[in-house]
Enzyme design. Sequence first.
Site, PDB file in Angstrom:
ATOM      1  N   TYR A   1      -4.363 -21.936  46.087  1.00  0.00           N
ATOM      2  CA  TYR A   1      -3.075 -22.259  46.678  1.00  0.00           C
ATOM      3  C   TYR A   1      -3.258 -22.951  48.032  1.00  0.00           C
ATOM      4  CZ  TYR A   1      -0.949 -19.116  43.251  1.00  0.00           C
ATOM      5  OH  TYR A   1      -0.542 -18.519  42.086  1.00  0.00           O
TER       6      TYR A   1
ATOM      7  N   LYS B   1      -5.655 -22.382  38.768  1.00  0.00           N
ATOM      8  CA  LYS B   1      -4.215 -22.128  38.782  1.00  0.00           C
ATOM      9  C   LYS B   1      -3.685 -22.523  40.152  1.00  0.00           C
ATOM     10  CE  LYS B   1      -1.125 -18.103  39.169  1.00  0.00           C
ATOM     11  NZ  LYS B   1      -1.035 -16.627  39.005  1.00  0.00           N
TER      12      LYS B   1
ATOM     13  N   ASP C   1      -1.671  -8.426  38.278  1.00  0.00           N
ATOM     14  CA  ASP C   1      -2.443  -7.860  39.383  1.00  0.00           C
ATOM     15  C   ASP C   1      -1.557  -7.521  40.575  1.00  0.00           C
ATOM     16  OD1 ASP C   1      -2.136 -10.757  39.483  1.00  0.00           O
ATOM     17  OD2 ASP C   1      -3.280 -10.683  41.349  1.00  0.00           O
TER      18      ASP C   1
END
Length: 259
Positions: free
Chosen positions: A143, A173, A24
């Site tokens: 994140y 993730k 992406d």
Amino acid sequence: MSTGVNARLERISTDGRIVSIPMDHGITIGPTKGLIDIESTIDAVTQGGADCILTQKGLASRVHPNTNGRGYIVHLNGSTSIGPDKNDKRLTSTVKEAVRAGGDAVSYHINVGSETEPQQIEQLAQISKTAGEFGLPVLAMAYARGPGIAETNAENLAHAVRLAEEVGADIVKTAYTGDESFKSVARATQLPVLMAGGDPQNDRAMLENVSCAMSCGAAGVSMGRSVFQHADPESMTNAISLIVHESATVETAIERSGL
């Protein structure tokens, strides 16, 4: 978890472990190496053992003919590296559009600790709700990023992955801490945790990170630039897959993949 979610999770994994190659990055960094002729790259990494590919919806027609039967994840937000705030990820698609694009799952990037965190939490929660109605798995790219935030701090990353579970994601993730402190990140949630590749390193260093993350409890990896910008994406993917799916040592993975 619904039957549909479980069925589609099987399309993007092998025996519960996942090697995902996100591509992406065209929105983030532009038409870089490996993404211009994305068809060839997708063919190479899926031949090499990737379980799934991830792109923005606009590339779906270029993805499907080249996946060699592997899964497809549609990413739903983005930002550019030259914009005013790269942590301010904005919606680029919807769950319905992802279904129409032939996605087996959707993904959403959230920066915990950023100035736009509140909106991103709301959006991830809503996406999880809508995706659940379609039986579509949600991968949260969670994140720890923002003013004064240590991006590889285990405590911060544990917070990020736990947030993903709390709002309804099915997979998460996150960044790698750099050592065995990643165990505390993997233990922070019952979701499958995928290690992000981060900035490209030499092959051995990258594979050692994969091996350590797996020994710490990761369910796989989601690695982009270290793979699609590699001189030999198929061999690099094969080496990663050997570690993730066969618990191969780094030496064995290098030897068997031909790196």
